[in-house]
Design a protein around this motif. Structure first.
Motif, PDB file in Angstrom:
ATOM      1  N   LEU A   1       8.288  23.923 -16.046  1.00 41.25           N
ATOM      2  CA  LEU A   1       8.372  23.823 -17.500  1.00 41.25           C
ATOM      3  C   LEU A   1       6.966  23.717 -18.098  1.00 41.25           C
ATOM      4  N   PRO A   2       6.187  24.782 -18.007  1.00 43.99           N
ATOM      5  CA  PRO A   2       4.811  24.690 -18.531  1.00 43.99           C
ATOM      6  C   PRO A   2       4.765  24.379 -20.024  1.00 43.99           C
ATOM      7  N   GLN A   3       5.838  24.701 -20.751  1.00 43.73           N
ATOM      8  CA  GLN A   3       5.852  24.452 -22.197  1.00 43.73           C
ATOM      9  C   GLN A   3       5.919  22.967 -22.532  1.00 43.73           C
TER      10      GLN A   3
ATOM     11  N   GLU B   1      18.973  21.687 -24.131  1.00 43.05           N
ATOM     12  CA  GLU B   1      19.646  22.324 -23.003  1.00 43.05           C
ATOM     13  C   GLU B   1      18.755  23.337 -22.296  1.00 43.05           C
ATOM     14  N   ALA B   2      17.892  24.021 -23.042  1.00 43.58           N
ATOM     15  CA  ALA B   2      17.033  25.048 -22.447  1.00 43.58           C
ATOM     16  C   ALA B   2      16.032  24.466 -21.445  1.00 43.58           C
ATOM     17  N   LEU B   3      15.741  23.188 -21.585  1.00 46.05           N
ATOM     18  CA  LEU B   3      14.756  22.560 -20.699  1.00 46.05           C
ATOM     19  C   LEU B   3      15.387  21.806 -19.530  1.00 46.05           C
ATOM     20  N   GLN B   4      16.700  21.621 -19.561  1.00 47.52           N
ATOM     21  CA  GLN B   4      17.330  20.723 -18.590  1.00 47.52           C
ATOM     22  C   GLN B   4      17.269  21.241 -17.164  1.00 47.52           C
ATOM     23  N   GLN B   5      17.465  22.540 -16.959  1.00 47.31           N
ATOM     24  CA  GLN B   5      17.457  23.069 -15.590  1.00 47.31           C
ATOM     25  C   GLN B   5      16.073  22.911 -14.954  1.00 47.31           C
ATOM     26  N   GLY B   6      15.044  23.271 -15.695  1.00 43.87           N
ATOM     27  CA  GLY B   6      13.692  23.146 -15.155  1.00 43.87           C
ATOM     28  C   GLY B   6      13.315  21.707 -14.868  1.00 43.87           C
ATOM     29  N   PHE B   7      13.746  20.802 -15.752  1.00 42.77           N
ATOM     30  CA  PHE B   7      13.435  19.393 -15.543  1.00 42.77           C
ATOM     31  C   PHE B   7      14.184  18.862 -14.323  1.00 42.77           C
ATOM     32  N   SER B   8      15.467  19.234 -14.173  1.00 36.60           N
ATOM     33  CA  SER B   8      16.247  18.806 -13.008  1.00 36.60           C
ATOM     34  C   SER B   8      15.621  19.317 -11.719  1.00 36.60           C
ATOM     35  N   ASP B   9      15.221  20.573 -11.715  1.00 34.51           N
ATOM     36  CA  ASP B   9      14.594  21.141 -10.520  1.00 34.51           C
ATOM     37  C   ASP B   9      13.323  20.376 -10.154  1.00 34.51           C
ATOM     38  N   SER B  10      12.551  20.001 -11.170  1.00 35.95           N
ATOM     39  CA  SER B  10      11.304  19.266 -10.912  1.00 35.95           C
ATOM     40  C   SER B  10      11.578  17.905 -10.284  1.00 35.95           C
TER      41      SER B  10
ATOM     42  N   VAL C   1       0.844  -1.194   0.000  1.00 39.76           N
ATOM     43  CA  VAL C   1       0.000   0.000   0.000  1.00 39.76           C
ATOM     44  C   VAL C   1       0.881   1.245   0.000  1.00 39.76           C
ATOM     45  N   GLY C   2       1.951   1.205   0.791  1.00 42.07           N
ATOM     46  CA  GLY C   2       2.903   2.312   0.760  1.00 42.07           C
ATOM     47  C   GLY C   2       3.495   2.499  -0.623  1.00 42.07           C
ATOM     48  N   ALA C   3       3.845   1.386  -1.297  1.00 42.29           N
ATOM     49  CA  ALA C   3       4.412   1.472  -2.638  1.00 42.29           C
ATOM     50  C   ALA C   3       3.404   2.042  -3.632  1.00 42.29           C
ATOM     51  N   VAL C   4       2.149   1.618  -3.524  1.00 42.09           N
ATOM     52  CA  VAL C   4       1.102   2.140  -4.415  1.00 42.09           C
ATOM     53  C   VAL C   4       0.948   3.646  -4.217  1.00 42.09           C
ATOM     54  N   LEU C   5       0.865   4.071  -2.963  1.00 33.42           N
ATOM     55  CA  LEU C   5       0.707   5.499  -2.685  1.00 33.42           C
ATOM     56  C   LEU C   5       1.959   6.269  -3.099  1.00 33.42           C
ATOM     57  N   GLY C   6       3.130   5.644  -2.967  1.00 34.50           N
ATOM     58  CA  GLY C   6       4.359   6.294  -3.417  1.00 34.50           C
ATOM     59  C   GLY C   6       4.376   6.497  -4.913  1.00 34.50           C
ATOM     60  N   SER C   7       3.936   5.476  -5.659  1.00 35.34           N
ATOM     61  CA  SER C   7       3.870   5.587  -7.117  1.00 35.34           C
ATOM     62  C   SER C   7       2.887   6.667  -7.542  1.00 35.34           C
ATOM     63  N   ALA C   8       1.710   6.662  -6.900  1.00 35.39           N
ATOM     64  CA  ALA C   8       0.694   7.667  -7.241  1.00 35.39           C
ATOM     65  C   ALA C   8       1.139   9.056  -6.817  1.00 35.39           C
ATOM     66  N   GLY C   9       1.680   9.155  -5.605  1.00 35.38           N
ATOM     67  CA  GLY C   9       2.071  10.462  -5.084  1.00 35.38           C
ATOM     68  C   GLY C   9       3.200  11.103  -5.878  1.00 35.38           C
ATOM     69  N   ILE C  10       4.202  10.300  -6.268  1.00 33.11           N
ATOM     70  CA  ILE C  10       5.333  10.869  -6.996  1.00 33.11           C
ATOM     71  C   ILE C  10       4.913  11.270  -8.409  1.00 33.11           C
ATOM     72  N   ALA C  11       3.953  10.536  -8.991  1.00 33.64           N
ATOM     73  CA  ALA C  11       3.456  10.917 -10.319  1.00 33.64           C
ATOM     74  C   ALA C  11       2.782  12.280 -10.263  1.00 33.64           C
ATOM     75  N   VAL C  12       1.978  12.485  -9.229  1.00 35.06           N
ATOM     76  CA  VAL C  12       1.299  13.779  -9.066  1.00 35.06           C
ATOM     77  C   VAL C  12       2.325  14.894  -8.875  1.00 35.06           C
ATOM     78  N   LEU C  13       3.300  14.654  -8.004  1.00 36.14           N
ATOM     79  CA  LEU C  13       4.266  15.706  -7.696  1.00 36.14           C
ATOM     80  C   LEU C  13       5.160  16.014  -8.894  1.00 36.14           C
ATOM     81  N   MET C  14       5.597  14.985  -9.634  1.00 36.40           N
ATOM     82  CA  MET C  14       6.435  15.242 -10.806  1.00 36.40           C
ATOM     83  C   MET C  14       5.681  16.072 -11.844  1.00 36.40           C
ATOM     84  N   GLU C  15       4.435  15.703 -12.130  1.00 35.86           N
ATOM     85  CA  GLU C  15       3.665  16.447 -13.119  1.00 35.86           C
ATOM     86  C   GLU C  15       3.381  17.862 -12.637  1.00 35.86           C
ATOM     87  N   SER C  16       3.133  18.003 -11.328  1.00 40.63           N
ATOM     88  CA  SER C  16       2.884  19.336 -10.774  1.00 40.63           C
ATOM     89  C   SER C  16       4.130  20.209 -10.880  1.00 40.63           C
TER      90      SER C  16
END
Length: 501
Positions: free
Chosen positions: A435-437, A452-461, A414-429
């Motif tokens: 990187l709204p683009q 290269e222009a997208l790498q910093q924003g992706f790393s931060d996310s 159950v922890g793993a399921v919630l971890g998978s769901a929770g991290i998906a939400v947070l990554m997309e958020s």
């Protein structure tokens, strides 16, 4: 004439370690299959023309189908025998693995993964139940250390094997590889695992229905929330309504378990044992964190650093090696030392390592700076698994071994399921903010290096996403520090005559 005495049939000798090694092979395959998919995620995303929200369901569907039946499969193992149920689950898992490799759409892959998860749910509780029933309490730490070492080695073999297969043959082969391993595991378990006595149990069908519906609504609502902007999914069904329904149904499930005078699916009496309750709390946070952290790390390695799946997986080598080396030592310590110090230290190391990773993930950070927190994660894995597993089951009576193992593995999943769901939400958020683009990383976030222009924003996310599992682990640290001394440590050592008998 004297009546000849008829001797009862001899009980076959139980050889605990060969039996455990046979079961561990199947457990190893399950864990490898959980970690091997993370390194193939970008390739699956690109090849099946889908997005992050959908591809994460390849893991979430597996984990959900794995978690929900664990309560009943643990009890079922007591009734029909852990060996029989383990072999049946291994068969389902192996066939479903081949099915996964033959699919050509994201929808069918998710369906096949559901069957694969169901097979895994039949196997996992039997491993812990057999350990509890064939090893004496003062040797279960050593047995659990093998269980823990298996988890550590799987974290290495899974991603590396996945990387090699994805690079050389395609992502489908991360599933095809299970076929020969499954056949070998079946033969070994058939020959080496003993047929243990069974016990009659009734099945709480209402409990099965309530737990299944509640978990599905909760996880589906959490994971789909970001995609639907936390609003309407279809018709009158909204994200928040689905989450609230899930919570209410889970509350109804717990109420029914408390009122059920027969044999409830979740025997709440197990939680009267303080260590059992605390170990379940701690392992839930471990399941959450270990599942959640692999997604942002692998996506960062491949999409920002441009590493191949194999080279991305090699980042985890220090973690797996250190974990595997420490597991036997920790197993011996678990049979002699207070579990709060071992498990608490491991959980704290795990949380610190993920916080550390969140601070060093940058587009141009030297690789060695990533390997330092990953090495600390290996120390954490070495100290977490055996103390938590042995502490959860040590004080349980033999007739509740299967139920206890089922509950413990359910909370972990159950922890793993919630971890998978929770991290998906947070990554997309985080991606939507930084990187709204990229619009949810639909195309650019697949296999291959980002511009290269997208790498910093992706790393931060990805770095910001790491903070979630690190924070959740702190709850596990608190739970571990509240452990009481196991019962067997207060009992005098057996005399030589008693040991021989």
């Amino acid at each position: 004439m004297a009546t000849p005495q008829v001797k009862p049939p001899a009980t076959p000798e139980v050889r605990p370690w060969p039996a455990l090694w046979a079961l561990v092979l199947g457990f190893f395959m399950i864990l490898v299959d959980s970690t091997i998919v993370s390194v193939a995620t970008p390739s699956i995303l690109t090849d099946l023309h889908t997005d992050v929200g959908n591809v994460v369901w390849v893991t979430s569907a597996y984990l959900l189908a794995y978690a929900v039946p664990l309560l009943i499969t643990g009890r079922l193992g007591d009734r029909v025998g852990p060996k029989k149920l383990y072999l049946a689950g291994l068969t389902v898992f192996t066939i479903a693995s081949v099915w996964c490799g033959l699919t050509d759409s994201i929808g069918m892959l998710i369906v096949a993964r559901i069957f694969q998860g169901f097979g895994a749910s039949m196997m996992t509780p039997q491993t812990m139940a057999v350990i509890t029933r064939i090893f004496p309490p003062n040797q279960r730490g050593k047995a659990m250390s093998l269980w823990g070492a298996t988890a550590g080695v799987a974290t290495l073999v899974g991603p590396i094997l996945g990387g090699v297969l994805v690079d050389g043959l395609g992502w489908q082969w991360i599933f095809f590889i299970n076929a020969p391993v499954g056949v070998l595991g079946f033969v070994l378990a058939w020959r080496l695992v003993p047929d243990l006595p069974t016990q009659s149990h009734k099945f709480d069908l209402l409990g099965v229905a309530l737990s299944s519906i509640g978990l599905f609504c909760l996880v589906f609502g959490i994971q789909e929330g970001q995609k639907h902007d936390w609003g309407q999914i279809t018709g009158p069904i909204t994200v928040w309504r689905l989450i609230i329904v899930g919570l209410l149904v889970i509350a109804a499930f717990l109420f029914w378990q408390a009122k059920n005078k027969g044999e409830p699916l979740l025997p709440l009496s197990l939680f009267k044992d303080r260590n059992f309750s605390l170990a379940n709390t701690a392992i839930t946070t471990v399941g959450f964190a270990i599942t959640a952290m692999t997604f942002p790390l692998m996506l960062y390695a491949q999409s920002v650093r441009g590493l191949s799946p194999t080279r991305s997986a090699l980042l985890l080598v220090p973690m797996a090696l250190i974990s595997g080396l420490l597991a036997p030592l920790v197993g011996r310590l678990t049979d002699k030392s207070h579990p709060r110090y071992l498990a608490g230290f491991g959980l704290l190391c795990c949380s610190v390592s993920l916080f550390w990773l969140s601070q060093v993930i940058e587009p141009t950070v030297p690789i060695w700076q990533l390997l330092l927190p990953i090495s600390l994660l290996g120390v954490a894995n070495g100290f977490m698994w055996a103390p938590l597993g042995s502490t959860a089951t040590r004080n349980l009576p033999m007739h509740q071994a299967g139920a206890g193992a089922g509950v413990y593995n359910t909370t972990r999943q159950v922890g793993a399921v919630l971890g998978s769901a929770g991290i998906a939400v947070l990554m997309e958020s985080r991606l939507a903010t930084n990187l709204p683009q990229m619009q949810g990383m639909a195309a650019e976030g697949g296999a291959g290096k980002l511009p290269e222009a997208l790498q910093q924003g992706f790393s931060d996310s990805m770095a910001q996403s790491m903070i979630l599992p690190a924070a959740v682990l702190l709850l596990g640290v608190v739970a571990a520090l509240l452990f009481s001394k196991p019962n067997f440590m207060d009992q005098p050592a057996p005399t030589e005559a008693a040991a021989k008998s």
